[in-house]
Design a protein around this motif. Structure first.
Motif, PDB file in Angstrom:
ATOM      1  N   ALA A 140       0.845  -1.204   0.000  1.00 44.16           N
ATOM      2  CA  ALA A 140       0.000   0.000   0.000  1.00 44.16           C
ATOM      3  C   ALA A 140       0.878   1.251   0.000  1.00 44.16           C
ATOM      4  O   ALA A 140       0.585   2.229  -0.696  1.00 44.16           O
ATOM      5  CB  ALA A 140      -0.931   0.004   1.210  1.00 44.16           C
ATOM      6  N   GLY A 141       1.952   1.225   0.766  1.00 42.11           N
ATOM      7  CA  GLY A 141       2.880   2.354   0.788  1.00 42.11           C
ATOM      8  C   GLY A 141       3.526   2.574  -0.563  1.00 42.11           C
ATOM      9  O   GLY A 141       3.691   3.715  -1.011  1.00 42.11           O
ATOM     10  N   VAL A 142       3.891   1.479  -1.240  1.00 39.51           N
ATOM     11  CA  VAL A 142       4.488   1.573  -2.578  1.00 39.51           C
ATOM     12  C   VAL A 142       3.491   2.190  -3.555  1.00 39.51           C
ATOM     13  O   VAL A 142       3.846   3.054  -4.365  1.00 39.51           O
ATOM     14  CB  VAL A 142       4.959   0.182  -3.058  1.00 39.51           C
ATOM     15  CG1 VAL A 142       5.373   0.215  -4.517  1.00 39.51           C
ATOM     16  CG2 VAL A 142       6.104  -0.325  -2.186  1.00 39.51           C
ATOM     17  N   ALA A 143       2.225   1.788  -3.467  1.00 33.20           N
ATOM     18  CA  ALA A 143       1.196   2.334  -4.354  1.00 33.20           C
ATOM     19  C   ALA A 143       0.979   3.825  -4.093  1.00 33.20           C
ATOM     20  O   ALA A 143       0.852   4.618  -5.042  1.00 33.20           O
ATOM     21  CB  ALA A 143      -0.115   1.566  -4.179  1.00 33.20           C
ATOM     22  N   VAL A 144       0.949   4.221  -2.824  1.00 36.93           N
ATOM     23  CA  VAL A 144       0.769   5.636  -2.504  1.00 36.93           C
ATOM     24  C   VAL A 144       1.978   6.435  -2.982  1.00 36.93           C
ATOM     25  O   VAL A 144       1.834   7.534  -3.536  1.00 36.93           O
ATOM     26  CB  VAL A 144       0.530   5.824  -0.988  1.00 36.93           C
ATOM     27  CG1 VAL A 144       0.606   7.297  -0.606  1.00 36.93           C
ATOM     28  CG2 VAL A 144      -0.824   5.245  -0.596  1.00 36.93           C
ATOM     29  N   GLN A 145       3.173   5.896  -2.796  1.00 32.70           N
ATOM     30  CA  GLN A 145       4.370   6.584  -3.268  1.00 32.70           C
ATOM     31  C   GLN A 145       4.320   6.793  -4.783  1.00 32.70           C
ATOM     32  O   GLN A 145       4.651   7.862  -5.286  1.00 32.70           O
ATOM     33  CB  GLN A 145       5.628   5.807  -2.891  1.00 32.70           C
ATOM     34  CG  GLN A 145       6.894   6.508  -3.335  1.00 32.70           C
ATOM     35  CD  GLN A 145       8.144   5.722  -2.980  1.00 32.70           C
ATOM     36  OE1 GLN A 145       8.085   4.705  -2.318  1.00 32.70           O
ATOM     37  NE2 GLN A 145       9.280   6.213  -3.421  1.00 32.70           N
ATOM     38  N   ILE A 159       2.012   9.632  -5.457  1.00 32.63           N
ATOM     39  CA  ILE A 159       2.659  10.904  -5.120  1.00 32.63           C
ATOM     40  C   ILE A 159       3.617  11.314  -6.235  1.00 32.63           C
ATOM     41  O   ILE A 159       3.644  12.476  -6.651  1.00 32.63           O
ATOM     42  CB  ILE A 159       3.388  10.787  -3.765  1.00 32.63           C
ATOM     43  CG1 ILE A 159       2.363  10.667  -2.622  1.00 32.63           C
ATOM     44  CG2 ILE A 159       4.310  11.979  -3.533  1.00 32.63           C
ATOM     45  CD1 ILE A 159       2.969  10.309  -1.284  1.00 32.63           C
ATOM     46  N   HIS A 160       4.380  10.353  -6.727  1.00 32.70           N
ATOM     47  CA  HIS A 160       5.291  10.654  -7.834  1.00 32.70           C
ATOM     48  C   HIS A 160       4.505  11.093  -9.064  1.00 32.70           C
ATOM     49  O   HIS A 160       4.935  12.006  -9.784  1.00 32.70           O
ATOM     50  CB  HIS A 160       6.168   9.444  -8.156  1.00 32.70           C
ATOM     51  CG  HIS A 160       7.233   9.202  -7.138  1.00 32.70           C
ATOM     52  ND1 HIS A 160       8.112   8.161  -7.233  1.00 32.70           N
ATOM     53  CD2 HIS A 160       7.563   9.857  -5.987  1.00 32.70           C
ATOM     54  CE1 HIS A 160       8.945   8.197  -6.190  1.00 32.70           C
ATOM     55  NE2 HIS A 160       8.622   9.209  -5.423  1.00 32.70           N
ATOM     56  N   HIS A 161       3.362  10.455  -9.298  1.00 30.40           N
ATOM     57  CA  HIS A 161       2.511  10.814 -10.437  1.00 30.40           C
ATOM     58  C   HIS A 161       2.023  12.262 -10.316  1.00 30.40           C
ATOM     59  O   HIS A 161       1.812  12.940 -11.330  1.00 30.40           O
ATOM     60  CB  HIS A 161       1.327   9.848 -10.533  1.00 30.40           C
ATOM     61  CG  HIS A 161       0.441  10.089 -11.704  1.00 30.40           C
ATOM     62  ND1 HIS A 161       0.825   9.782 -13.002  1.00 30.40           N
ATOM     63  CD2 HIS A 161      -0.808  10.609 -11.792  1.00 30.40           C
ATOM     64  CE1 HIS A 161      -0.158  10.121 -13.828  1.00 30.40           C
ATOM     65  NE2 HIS A 161      -1.160  10.616 -13.115  1.00 30.40           N
ATOM     66  N   LEU A 162       1.855  12.731  -9.088  1.00 33.36           N
ATOM     67  CA  LEU A 162       1.453  14.122  -8.860  1.00 33.36           C
ATOM     68  C   LEU A 162       2.611  15.090  -9.069  1.00 33.36           C
ATOM     69  O   LEU A 162       2.422  16.307  -8.995  1.00 33.36           O
ATOM     70  CB  LEU A 162       0.905  14.288  -7.439  1.00 33.36           C
ATOM     71  CG  LEU A 162      -0.422  13.611  -7.149  1.00 33.36           C
ATOM     72  CD1 LEU A 162      -0.777  13.746  -5.669  1.00 33.36           C
ATOM     73  CD2 LEU A 162      -1.534  14.199  -8.007  1.00 33.36           C
ATOM     74  N   GLY A 163       3.804  14.549  -9.284  1.00 32.99           N
ATOM     75  CA  GLY A 163       4.951  15.406  -9.542  1.00 32.99           C
ATOM     76  C   GLY A 163       5.903  15.575  -8.374  1.00 32.99           C
ATOM     77  O   GLY A 163       6.902  16.279  -8.482  1.00 32.99           O
TER      78      GLY A 163
END
Length: 89
Positions: free
Chosen positions: A20-25, A28-32
């Motif tokens: 889940a942490g990897v998916a959220v990270q 976040i990266h996708h948001l820039g």
């Protein structure tokens, strides 16, 4: 008797993969925000209880967290405790 408010933070052990942490990270990266290097997901449990003193409250909360709130094989917990009020009786 005193009344206490506790926050019990339960997190995965550092050696346990956190999908889940990897998916959220990744999100976040996708948001820039590519400067975010790691994300770990946990849970917060708030508990209000009465106990004769702080040591008793801490002992009870430790037992509750160890036996019910956290899986000791893959999770750790941390307790923050504050006294709210003293009740008569």
């Amino acid at each position: 008797m005193a009344q206490f408010q506790a926050q019990v933070f339960v997190t995965l052990r550092p050696s346990v993969l956190d999908p889940a942490g990897v998916a959220v990270q990744a999100g976040i990266h996708h948001l820039g925000y590519t400067n975010v290097q790691a994300v770990r997901i946990g849970k917060l449990v708030e508990v209000t209880l009465e106990a004769s003193d702080r040591a008793t409250a801490e002992a009870q909360l430790t037992h509750i967290a160890d036996q019910l709130l956290a899986n000791p094989v893959i999770e750790t917990f941390r307790i923050e405790l504050q006294e709210l009020a003293t009740t008569a009786g």
